[in-house]
Design an enzyme around this catalytic site. Sequence first.
Site, PDB file in Angstrom:
ATOM      1  N   GLY A 329       0.825  -1.194   0.000  1.00  0.00           N
ATOM      2  CA  GLY A 329       0.000   0.000   0.000  1.00  0.00           C
ATOM      3  C   GLY A 329       0.866   1.252   0.000  1.00  0.00           C
ATOM      4  O   GLY A 329       1.978   1.284  -0.533  1.00  0.00           O
ATOM      5  N   SER A 330       0.379   2.296   0.639  1.00  0.00           N
ATOM      6  CA  SER A 330       1.067   3.589   0.586  1.00  0.00           C
ATOM      7  C   SER A 330       2.366   3.635   1.383  1.00  0.00           C
ATOM      8  O   SER A 330       3.103   4.622   1.295  1.00  0.00           O
ATOM      9  CB  SER A 330       0.124   4.692   1.076  1.00  0.00           C
ATOM     10  OG  SER A 330      -0.916   4.901   0.142  1.00  0.00           O
ATOM     11  N   THR A 331       2.678   2.598   2.166  1.00  0.00           N
ATOM     12  CA  THR A 331       3.985   2.570   2.831  1.00  0.00           C
ATOM     13  C   THR A 331       5.115   2.449   1.810  1.00  0.00           C
ATOM     14  O   THR A 331       6.287   2.647   2.143  1.00  0.00           O
ATOM     15  CB  THR A 331       4.073   1.410   3.841  1.00  0.00           C
ATOM     16  OG1 THR A 331       3.863   0.169   3.160  1.00  0.00           O
ATOM     17  CG2 THR A 331       3.022   1.563   4.938  1.00  0.00           C
ATOM     18  N   PHE A 332       4.746   2.164   0.556  1.00  0.00           N
ATOM     19  CA  PHE A 332       5.716   2.065  -0.535  1.00  0.00           C
ATOM     20  C   PHE A 332       6.156   3.450  -1.020  1.00  0.00           C
ATOM     21  O   PHE A 332       7.223   3.611  -1.627  1.00  0.00           O
ATOM     22  CB  PHE A 332       5.072   1.277  -1.686  1.00  0.00           C
ATOM     23  CG  PHE A 332       5.958   1.006  -2.870  1.00  0.00           C
ATOM     24  CD1 PHE A 332       6.929   0.019  -2.835  1.00  0.00           C
ATOM     25  CD2 PHE A 332       5.807   1.732  -4.054  1.00  0.00           C
ATOM     26  CE1 PHE A 332       7.731  -0.244  -3.934  1.00  0.00           C
ATOM     27  CE2 PHE A 332       6.599   1.482  -5.152  1.00  0.00           C
ATOM     28  CZ  PHE A 332       7.565   0.484  -5.093  1.00  0.00           C
ATOM     29  N   LYS A 333       5.356   4.469  -0.761  1.00  0.00           N
ATOM     30  CA  LYS A 333       5.564   5.784  -1.367  1.00  0.00           C
ATOM     31  C   LYS A 333       6.884   6.464  -0.989  1.00  0.00           C
ATOM     32  O   LYS A 333       7.492   7.129  -1.839  1.00  0.00           O
ATOM     33  CB  LYS A 333       4.369   6.686  -1.057  1.00  0.00           C
ATOM     34  CG  LYS A 333       3.099   6.248  -1.789  1.00  0.00           C
ATOM     35  CD  LYS A 333       1.875   7.037  -1.360  1.00  0.00           C
ATOM     36  CE  LYS A 333       0.623   6.539  -2.085  1.00  0.00           C
ATOM     37  NZ  LYS A 333      -0.613   7.194  -1.594  1.00  0.00           N
TER      38      LYS A 333
END
Length: 646
Positions: A329-333
């Site tokens: 999810g957005s922890t990849f950003k």
Amino acid sequence: MRRPTRFKNPQNDEEQFELRLVIAYALIILMFLVLLSRFIWLQVLQHDHFSTLAQNNRISLVPILPNRGLILDRNGVVLAQNYSAYTLELTPSKMPDLDATIKKLKTLADVTPRDEKLFKKLLAESKNFESIPLKVKLTDAEAARVASHAWELPGVEVKARLFRDYPYKEMTSHVLGYIGRINQKDKERLDDEDKTTNYKGTNYIGKTGLEAVYEDDLHGQVGFEEVETDSGGRAVRTLRRTPPINGNTLKLALDIRLQEMADKLFGDRRGALVAIDPNTGGVLAFLSKPGFDPSLFIDGIDSQTWSSLNADWQKPLVNRALRGSYPPGSTFKPFMSMAALVTHSIGMHDIRPAPGYFTLPGSSHQFRDSKKGGNGMVNLQRAITVSSDTFFYKLAWDMGIDKIHPVVGSFGLGSKTGIDLDGEASGVLPSKEWKAKRFARYKPEVRRWYPADVVSVGIGQGFNSYTPLQMANATAIMANNGIAFKPHLVQQVVDSKTGQVRLIEPKPVKQLPYPQEYFDYIKEGMHNVMISGTGARVGQGLQYTMAGKTGTAQVVAIKQGAKYNAAALAEQYRDHSWFIAFAPVEKPKIAVAIIVENAGFGAAAAAPVARGLFDFYLLGKVPKDMNGLLKTIPQENGDVSEDAAD
């Protein structure tokens, strides 16, 4: 006519007698020579051989088992230890009637149906001349009753054995693993490694976790006693004793107090948590929920319990922290952002639109943002803070996978960390080569990488899939400005004989060659997450600086135009809640990755766990209202596209 009488010749008779006498003497001498030669052969030429055989008949070698090494946490708290207890063991080859013996033993000890079932399982796997436990951990009274009837129970023995104990049970099951009875596969491996001699008389060996990885250290060295026996095989006296060398002690980087707090913060929910010291790579906490009781496996698990554990939909045997692979999810950003900066796909001061939806050229399909209406015009740092999906959709489209893959991969995503546990999963950092290999059996159009494949990758969805351990390691590298250490659980091995300490040196394995200003920029964006971004409510009242990133990973796709409604979905189909963080920002002491399965938004479930954990680790504060801390934070149930993460 009468035949004339013939007279014997005395001289001939005497000659025949002398001939017979010579033959008899010759036979006697020949037999004597045969006996003499046999005597010389046995007593002279074969003296050493038969002397050894005779000595072996008189002397027995009895193995003395070493104590298995202890496992301690970083503060010396015992996580795995030994204790002595009586066990009731049977040797089937010495019994005239096995069933009758077991029936008799039931009157002397509390032999349960489970004990019998497990005994039969072990009997089928063992050889008849081996002793097999019928019941372990006898009471003193049971041991005394069986011993008093030993004369009428051939093949039955009460033995004092050391047993393994795991005081924290489920909480440390996926870290420590467990020991179990040595099976045929183990024996073959020990033979191949030329270690069979050191396992004489040993029944147990490390099967999983640290118990298996550090088996050579924990097992120790078997000792022996030379015991003189009489003709009945009874011990008369001990001639010589070679003492065993106990197993070494493992001292972990793990803090069991932090592990306990993580377990309490999770409650009954499923998921995983990994906390790492960014300055050493030492693993401070390693939790996979739910766990299992390791003691179930020590003497062989019965089929009913084994089936129930495997059939449990919550999968307690799966080490989620090590082997669970999830879209981040957005922890990849933050890592996507570093790739954009390093490849000069965007500048730190560039302002770009973050609208309510993004469409590919020539397509009507809308990739919508988690915030209805979007976030206006933002720079990269602000896009991290507010977790703008459409900003990162467009950024990924502009970059392409060839620019994303190398930089994100340098943080360890998509590859094993090398932690000192067995069975680590690699995860998936997608690339053109990966897709071609993954779908090699499919048609060319399936194997081909399409430009649109990268859009979902940009927000941590699509083909992305990583373990909580990998996410924690990547977060620690980001926190430590690109200096990477290999995650490790064991930080010291203490020699049981000499007391010497073998340190697991915290040496950096690499330094990422990216400008410091890029790290500062991204970390400031993550810091702002806790002040004005998606983690602001969790960040209220902080007494230290904290950088974080929330994430929500989809389990099932949502149809175009539909709204995500968690209440309408079965629990196992709801989104996963992610959160990565480190603190303090200026000099990080702890980095963490948390996933709470099927718990929804990252700020609602995973982030509060991190807040409670950091408060405890950095301030020594124990949350007064555990349920209040973890209650779901209200979220706007807006439109969420098939690929939106936050």
